[in-house]
Design a protein around this motif. Structure first.
Motif, PDB file in Angstrom:
ATOM      1  N   GLY A 103       0.779  -1.227   0.000  1.00  0.00           N
ATOM      2  CA  GLY A 103       0.000   0.000   0.000  1.00  0.00           C
ATOM      3  C   GLY A 103       0.807   1.271   0.000  1.00  0.00           C
ATOM      4  O   GLY A 103       0.238   2.363   0.088  1.00  0.00           O
ATOM      5  N   ARG A 104       2.110   1.186  -0.088  1.00  0.00           N
ATOM      6  CA  ARG A 104       2.941   2.389  -0.094  1.00  0.00           C
ATOM      7  C   ARG A 104       3.140   2.882  -1.529  1.00  0.00           C
ATOM      8  O   ARG A 104       3.250   2.093  -2.470  1.00  0.00           O
ATOM      9  N   ILE A 105       3.222   4.196  -1.681  1.00  0.00           N
ATOM     10  CA  ILE A 105       3.421   4.796  -2.999  1.00  0.00           C
ATOM     11  C   ILE A 105       4.858   4.549  -3.443  1.00  0.00           C
ATOM     12  O   ILE A 105       5.808   5.009  -2.814  1.00  0.00           O
ATOM     13  N   THR A 106       5.029   3.801  -4.498  1.00  0.00           N
ATOM     14  CA  THR A 106       6.352   3.560  -5.069  1.00  0.00           C
ATOM     15  C   THR A 106       6.549   4.313  -6.383  1.00  0.00           C
ATOM     16  O   THR A 106       7.683   4.530  -6.797  1.00  0.00           O
ATOM     17  N   VAL A 107       5.484   4.688  -7.054  1.00  0.00           N
ATOM     18  CA  VAL A 107       5.545   5.517  -8.259  1.00  0.00           C
ATOM     19  C   VAL A 107       4.646   6.721  -8.026  1.00  0.00           C
ATOM     20  O   VAL A 107       3.433   6.572  -7.868  1.00  0.00           O
ATOM     21  N   ARG A 108       5.249   7.886  -7.977  1.00  0.00           N
ATOM     22  CA  ARG A 108       4.464   9.097  -7.702  1.00  0.00           C
ATOM     23  C   ARG A 108       3.695   9.553  -8.945  1.00  0.00           C
ATOM     24  O   ARG A 108       3.963   9.111 -10.061  1.00  0.00           O
ATOM     25  N   HIS A 109       2.768  10.437  -8.715  1.00  0.00           N
ATOM     26  CA  HIS A 109       2.005  11.101  -9.778  1.00  0.00           C
ATOM     27  C   HIS A 109       1.163  10.120 -10.572  1.00  0.00           C
ATOM     28  O   HIS A 109       0.998  10.270 -11.787  1.00  0.00           O
ATOM     29  N   ARG A 110       0.641   9.096  -9.912  1.00  0.00           N
ATOM     30  CA  ARG A 110      -0.271   8.148 -10.549  1.00  0.00           C
ATOM     31  C   ARG A 110      -1.576   8.103  -9.764  1.00  0.00           C
ATOM     32  O   ARG A 110      -1.561   8.169  -8.532  1.00  0.00           O
ATOM     33  N   GLY A 111      -2.680   7.974 -10.473  1.00  0.00           N
ATOM     34  CA  GLY A 111      -3.956   7.823  -9.798  1.00  0.00           C
ATOM     35  C   GLY A 111      -5.090   8.381 -10.630  1.00  0.00           C
ATOM     36  O   GLY A 111      -4.895   9.235 -11.509  1.00  0.00           O
ATOM     37  N   GLY A 112      -6.296   7.883 -10.366  1.00  0.00           N
ATOM     38  CA  GLY A 112      -7.466   8.340 -11.113  1.00  0.00           C
ATOM     39  C   GLY A 112      -7.461   7.780 -12.520  1.00  0.00           C
ATOM     40  O   GLY A 112      -6.997   6.680 -12.782  1.00  0.00           O
ATOM     41  N   GLY A 113      -7.969   8.553 -13.438  1.00  0.00           N
ATOM     42  CA  GLY A 113      -7.967   8.134 -14.825  1.00  0.00           C
ATOM     43  C   GLY A 113      -9.146   7.263 -15.185  1.00  0.00           C
ATOM     44  O   GLY A 113      -9.887   6.772 -14.328  1.00  0.00           O
ATOM     45  N   ALA A 114      -9.344   7.073 -16.464  1.00  0.00           N
ATOM     46  CA  ALA A 114     -10.451   6.266 -16.964  1.00  0.00           C
ATOM     47  C   ALA A 114     -10.174   4.786 -16.702  1.00  0.00           C
ATOM     48  O   ALA A 114      -9.021   4.361 -16.563  1.00  0.00           O
ATOM     49  N   LYS A 115     -11.252   4.011 -16.643  1.00  0.00           N
ATOM     50  CA  LYS A 115     -11.093   2.576 -16.493  1.00  0.00           C
ATOM     51  C   LYS A 115     -10.442   1.995 -17.751  1.00  0.00           C
ATOM     52  O   LYS A 115     -10.738   2.428 -18.863  1.00  0.00           O
ATOM     53  N   ARG A 116      -9.589   1.036 -17.543  1.00  0.00           N
ATOM     54  CA  ARG A 116      -8.903   0.438 -18.686  1.00  0.00           C
ATOM     55  C   ARG A 116      -8.720  -1.057 -18.453  1.00  0.00           C
ATOM     56  O   ARG A 116      -8.741  -1.533 -17.321  1.00  0.00           O
ATOM     57  N   ARG A 117      -8.531  -1.746 -19.552  1.00  0.00           N
ATOM     58  CA  ARG A 117      -8.258  -3.175 -19.527  1.00  0.00           C
ATOM     59  C   ARG A 117      -6.871  -3.415 -20.104  1.00  0.00           C
ATOM     60  O   ARG A 117      -6.490  -2.824 -21.115  1.00  0.00           O
ATOM     61  N   ILE A 118      -6.115  -4.274 -19.457  1.00  0.00           N
ATOM     62  CA  ILE A 118      -4.762  -4.582 -19.889  1.00  0.00           C
ATOM     63  C   ILE A 118      -4.818  -5.608 -21.013  1.00  0.00           C
ATOM     64  O   ILE A 118      -5.464  -6.656 -20.882  1.00  0.00           O
TER      65      ILE A 118
END
Length: 375
Positions: A103-118
């Protein structure tokens, strides 16, 4: 008595002149408008030149502030429907917000955004035989486009990174599992490097690097004999086969004697890879991706990118540059949030246990050596 009779005539004449003038103005406006439309169409193809190549981007009329600076590559050939769902799975959980398993942030400036499928992309391509390109699709997980393939023998579908210029209806093939028997018979049972290259080195085909002629442009380059592609997978990237450890026999044929092939990456780095590593002929698709402009901050948020806050704008306990009155960073050299120097020529490359696969490292600092003696 004459003047009142002339007034209606003069007023009628004035209205007639106004009508004629209005028509002439309308015709003039239409002429100017067509000229303006022509200029807009010419300006719609914004050209960004780099390395002798021109990038055609689509611009938009600034009906809103977010459209004024929006520039997109022209990709009208992309599939406009949903992806092939059996080859996808939803991206959920803490990794979408840059968190690790604790649960710790390892990559900053990530979050939110549209739903996506890999999308599950095949970077190994061990399956031989011809594959038909069904369509070219957009992939939210990478900058390059992907192609949906259908194996003609079994009908099995798979995704690969599309090559630049690849379109629906093309047929690609992988020769990583070996040379097909019919191709070997067509060469008389003996491998002729020239004939082999002429029949296999086509755009989108996957081959072992020892089968690719020197000077060929490739992408999706591997490093290990049984591994997948690890280099040149982003949009517009490519590598070049520089040399192969081979010797020329008396009859003029070249035979591979070594275990490695030397390739040059776009950064200028020259490195060795295994001769049985994979590589795909061509250049990775979406070559104009680097020239795009998002146009507004909200478009970055749609792409799962959160804002980057300057350290000077933070409090003292949040960043070494924070605190103070006004724009002050406390008479300190630029550092990262964890106190590591960020500029001033601070060395970060290791001097021991260097990468033995790198023959020539890429040029840094514009080719100038910065050390204490020269400074």
């Amino acid at each position: 008595m004459l003047q009142p009779q002339l007034r209606p005539l003069l007023s009628g004449t004035a209205s007639l002149c106004q009508g004629i003038l209005r028509l002439s103005i309308a015709r003039t406006y239409a002429t100017k408008r067509s000229h303006r439309v022509a200029k807009e169409e010419a300006a719609a193809a914004a050209v960004a030149k780099k390395d002798g190549e021109s990038a055609l981007l689509r611009t938009y009329k600034p009906r809103t502030p977010g459209l004024r600076h929006l520039k997109r590559p022209i990709n009208d050939h992309l599939w406009k429907g949903r992806p092939y769902l059996p080859l996808t799975f939803p991206k959920k959980g803490m990794s979408k917000g840059g968190r690790n398993n604790t649960g710790r942030i390892t990559v900053r400036h990530r979050g939110g955004g549209a739903k996506r499928r890999i999308r599950t992309v095949d970077f190994e391509r061990w399956t031989p035989g011809p594959h038909l390109v069904e369509r070219i699709e957009y992939d939210p997980g990478r900058s390059a486009h992907i192609a949906l393939l259908t194996e003609q023998a079994s009908g099995k579908k798979s995704y690969i990174v599309a090559a630049d210029g690849m379109r629906a209806g093309d047929v690609v093939e992988s020769y990583r599992s070996g040379i097909p028997q019919d191709l070997l018979d067509s060469m008389g049972g003996v491998v002729d490097p020239g004939v082999l290259a002429a029949k296999t080195c086509w755009r989108g085909n996957c081959l072992p690097v020892h089968m690719i002629p020197v000077g060929t442009t490739v992408f999706n380059v591997g490093s290990r004999p049984k591994g997948g592609a690890v280099f040149c997978r982003s949009a517009g990237t490519h590598a070049t086969i520089i040399s192969k450890e081979e010797e020329t026999r008396e009859d003029g044929t070249k035979v591979m004697t070594g275990k490695f092939v030397t390739v040059q990456l776009q950064s200028g780095e020259i490195r060795r890879v295994s001769k049985d590593a994979c590589a795909t002929i061509g250049v990775a698709s979406n070559i104009h991706h680097q020239y795009r402009q998002l146009g507004k901050a909200g478009r970055s948020r749609w792409l799962n990118i959160r804002p980057t806050v300057r350290g000077v704008a933070m409090n003292a306990f949040e960043h070494p540059h924070g605190g103070g009155r006004g724009k002050s960073k406390g008479n300190r050299h630029p550092v990262s949030p964890w106190g590591r120097p960020a500029k001033s020529g601070y060395k970060t490359r290791r001097t021991h246990n260097v990468n033995k696969w790198v023959v020539t490292p890429r040029v840094r600092n514009m080719g100038k050596r910065r050390d204490k003696k020269s400074a």
